[in-house]
Design an enzyme around this catalytic site. Structure first.
Site, PDB file in Angstrom:
ATOM      1  CB  CYS A 150      13.047-124.472  68.484  1.00 45.09           C
ATOM      2  SG  CYS A 150      14.224-124.584  67.267  1.00 45.09           S
ATOM      3  CG  HIS A 242      11.441-128.582  66.154  1.00 45.09           C
ATOM      4  ND1 HIS A 242      10.875-128.133  64.855  1.00 45.09           N
ATOM      5  CD2 HIS A 242      12.334-127.867  66.498  1.00 45.09           C
ATOM      6  CE1 HIS A 242      11.717-127.154  64.345  1.00 45.09           C
ATOM      7  NE2 HIS A 242      12.426-126.901  65.416  1.00 45.09           N
TER       8      HIS A 242
HETATM    9  P1  NAP Z   1      13.985-114.388  60.693  1.00 43.08           P
HETATM   10  O1  NAP Z   1      12.637-114.611  60.260  1.00 43.08           O
HETATM   11  O2  NAP Z   1      15.181-114.381  59.913  1.00 43.08           O
HETATM   12  O3  NAP Z   1      13.866-112.932  61.459  1.00 43.08           O
HETATM   13  C1  NAP Z   1      15.004-112.099  61.645  1.00 43.08           C
HETATM   14  C2  NAP Z   1      14.530-110.760  62.383  1.00 43.08           C
HETATM   15  O4  NAP Z   1      15.705-110.025  62.601  1.00 43.08           O
HETATM   16  C3  NAP Z   1      13.779-110.002  61.309  1.00 43.08           C
HETATM   17  O5  NAP Z   1      12.877-108.996  62.013  1.00 43.08           O
HETATM   18  C4  NAP Z   1      14.823-109.029  60.656  1.00 43.08           C
HETATM   19  O6  NAP Z   1      14.314-107.792  60.390  1.00 43.08           O
HETATM   20  C5  NAP Z   1      15.768-108.722  61.965  1.00 43.08           C
HETATM   21  N1  NAP Z   1      17.046-108.494  61.453  1.00 43.08           N
HETATM   22  C6  NAP Z   1      17.801-109.231  60.641  1.00 43.08           C
HETATM   23  N2  NAP Z   1      18.929-108.375  60.316  1.00 43.08           N
HETATM   24  C7  NAP Z   1      18.947-107.371  61.231  1.00 43.08           C
HETATM   25  C8  NAP Z   1      20.296-106.446  61.380  1.00 43.08           C
HETATM   26  N3  NAP Z   1      20.949-106.238  60.570  1.00 43.08           N
HETATM   27  N4  NAP Z   1      19.694-105.554  62.242  1.00 43.08           N
HETATM   28  C9  NAP Z   1      18.388-105.435  62.954  1.00 43.08           C
HETATM   29  N5  NAP Z   1      17.394-106.420  62.666  1.00 43.08           N
HETATM   30  C10 NAP Z   1      17.623-107.323  62.069  1.00 43.08           C
HETATM   31  O7  NAP Z   1      14.755-115.070  61.856  1.00 43.08           O
HETATM   32  P2  NAP Z   1      13.939-116.286  63.076  1.00 43.08           P
HETATM   33  O8  NAP Z   1      13.649-117.420  62.669  1.00 43.08           O
HETATM   34  O9  NAP Z   1      12.692-115.256  63.602  1.00 43.08           O
HETATM   35  O10 NAP Z   1      14.989-116.255  64.233  1.00 43.08           O
HETATM   36  C11 NAP Z   1      15.252-115.201  64.951  1.00 43.08           C
HETATM   37  C12 NAP Z   1      16.373-115.753  66.181  1.00 43.08           C
HETATM   38  O11 NAP Z   1      15.475-116.859  66.750  1.00 43.08           O
HETATM   39  C13 NAP Z   1      17.616-116.464  65.628  1.00 43.08           C
HETATM   40  O12 NAP Z   1      18.634-115.919  66.344  1.00 43.08           O
HETATM   41  C14 NAP Z   1      17.078-118.011  65.727  1.00 43.08           C
HETATM   42  O13 NAP Z   1      18.272-118.726  65.865  1.00 43.08           O
HETATM   43  C15 NAP Z   1      16.212-117.920  66.936  1.00 43.08           C
HETATM   44  N6  NAP Z   1      15.331-118.788  67.295  1.00 43.08           N
HETATM   45  C16 NAP Z   1      14.428-119.128  66.105  1.00 43.08           C
HETATM   46  C17 NAP Z   1      13.529-120.485  66.193  1.00 43.08           C
HETATM   47  C18 NAP Z   1      12.751-120.592  65.117  1.00 43.08           C
HETATM   48  O14 NAP Z   1      11.668-121.817  65.413  1.00 43.08           O
HETATM   49  N7  NAP Z   1      12.584-119.968  64.006  1.00 43.08           N
HETATM   50  C19 NAP Z   1      13.611-121.087  67.434  1.00 43.08           C
HETATM   51  C20 NAP Z   1      14.378-120.797  68.433  1.00 43.08           C
HETATM   52  C21 NAP Z   1      15.465-119.775  68.208  1.00 43.08           C
HETATM   53  P3  NAP Z   1      13.858-107.596  58.814  1.00 43.08           P
HETATM   54  O15 NAP Z   1      12.640-108.121  58.368  1.00 43.08           O
HETATM   55  O16 NAP Z   1      13.836-106.140  58.569  1.00 43.08           O
HETATM   56  O17 NAP Z   1      15.112-108.204  57.994  1.00 43.08           O
END
Ligand code: NAP
Length: 344
Positions: A150, A242
């Site tokens: 991001c 950001h």
């Molecule tokens: P998050 O809020 O922690 O969400 C993670 C997701 O993955 C949830 O749906 C979770 O399900 C699922 N998950 C966790 N452990 C798992 C497992 N063992 N098997 C299958 N599913 C699983 O994270 P996020 O911020 O959305 O980020 C997701 C990805 O996008 C990351 O790789 C991050 O680096 C990337 N990213 C994020 C942003 C941002 O601004 N947030 C920006 C760019 C990239 P449950 O709800 O069931 O735990």
């Protein structure tokens, strides 16, 4: 006919944005949702702690969340969007691609793999054809495509606009919102009344991903851009958006007006989610600001302002919505590009 899509990691901060963008999308139809074993088997309404600024779309609210396993996802899905934690994505995404699925992923795993396209459709759409190299090398029928981090995606369109002036060196300092750390990222006790002056691995991602995105693809490999990039990343108590302070040392010596003009003219892509203009440039040095400007272009625009000349080139501020342009919207846009280019 709509393209049938699924979301891996649908309950998380980015997954919820994906649902928000995909539910009304004219080209895509949400056909399956997955998350961790804790959420699997529950309705999406129960499993997701919905925090996005619109009501949970009714068409997915009662969908049963599936396990994140190729055997649990219907075969007639054309495209999967992945917002899994990168440690999970590293194991699971290749399994889906091996099983024949096309995956447009946000997760940081594999972004720097030589045969994995890292694309921003307005900046380097030609890199998508790395899929042919990927299929040859890995024997995959499906495909894995990544969007950048991001903080990287906030800055790179402005740099792409400046490319014609000759970029030698980039310094950037970020002020990143808490949603960038995911739903359970930083606690209120850590971030309220505070700034966290280090985000693990983020500075390195900005440095390496930017060079790959601005690099040249010759049909076989991407030669990374030669500019030196130095980043410092800070977490601040804003919710979304950001803001970044950028200093660019250029070969040429353009005036601030010329820099503003070239950014304003930088073209958007001819795709549904690409905003026009892509880069909104403010004259007012007080802008852009996260609360006022993160939803420009439906959260898909990049805002810039405070353009000044310095002894080392040009200085400016830029801003983008980290979970829309910086994550979910970026994946959806790559999905639109995959569709347009016939990979689906
Ligand atoms: P998050 O809020 O922690 O969400 C993670 C997701 O993955 C949830 O749906 C979770 O399900 C699922 N998950 C966790 N452990 C798992 C497992 N063992 N098997 C299958 N599913 C699983 O994270 P996020 O911020 O959305 O980020 C997701 C990805 O996008 C990351 O790789 C991050 O680096 C990337 N990213 C994020 C942003 C941002 O601004 N947030 C920006 C760019 C990239 P449950 O709800 O069931 O735990």
């Amino acid at each position: 006919m709509s393209t049938r899509v699924g979301v891996l990691g649908a309950t998380g901060a980015v997954g919820q944005r994906l649902i928000q963008l995909l539910a009304p999308h004219p080209e895509f139809e949400i056909a399956t949702l997955t998350a961790s074993p804790t959420s699997a088997g529950r309705s999406y309404r129960d499993a997701a702690k919905w925090r996005v600024d619109t009501p949970i779309p009714e068409e997915v609210a009662d969908t049963t969340v599936a396990e994140t396993d190729p055997d649990e996802v219907p075969n007639d899905i054309d495209l999967l969007f992945s917002s899994l934690p990168s440690s999970v994505g590293a194991d699971v995404e290749p399994e889906f691609v091996e099983a024949g699925y096309v995956v447009s992923s946000n997760s940081s795993n594999s972004r720097m793999d030589e045969d994995v396209p890292l694309t921003i459709p307005e900046v380097n759409p030609d890199h998508l054809d790395l899929i042919e190299v990927q299929r040859d090398e890995r024997g995959w029928d499906g495909a894995l495509v990544k969007n950048p981090n991001c903080s990287t995606i906030t800055m790179v369109p402005t740099l792409a606009a400046l490319e014609g002036f000759g970029i030698n060196r980039i310094n950037v300092s970020t002020l990143q919102a808490v949603s960038g750390a995911g739903y359970s990222g930083v606690t209120s006790m850590e971030i309220l009344d505070n700034v966290l002056p280090n985000i693990g691995g983020e500075a390195q991602k900005m440095e390496t991903e930017s060079r790959k995105l601005l690099g040249a693809f010759d049909g076989a490999e991407v030669t990374h851009h030669s500019a030196d990039i130095s980043a410092s990343c800070n977490r601040v108590p804003t919710l979304d958006g950001h803001l970044e302070n950028v200093w660019v040392d250029l070969e040429d010596d353009p005036s601030p007006e010329a820099v503003a003009g070239i950014m304003r003219e930088y073209p958007s892509a001819d795709l549904y989610s690409s905003p026009d203009p892509l880069i909104e440039v403010f004259e007012d040095p007080e802008r852009p600001q996260p609360r006022m400007d993160r939803m420009l272009g439906g959260g898909m625009a990049v805002a810039a302002g405070g353009i000044e000349k310095t002894t080392d080139g040009v200085q400016y501020n830029c801003l983008a919505h980290n979970t829309i342009r910086g994550a979910a919207g970026a994946s959806v846009l790559n999905g639109e590009l995959l569709l347009e280019e016939g990979y689906i």
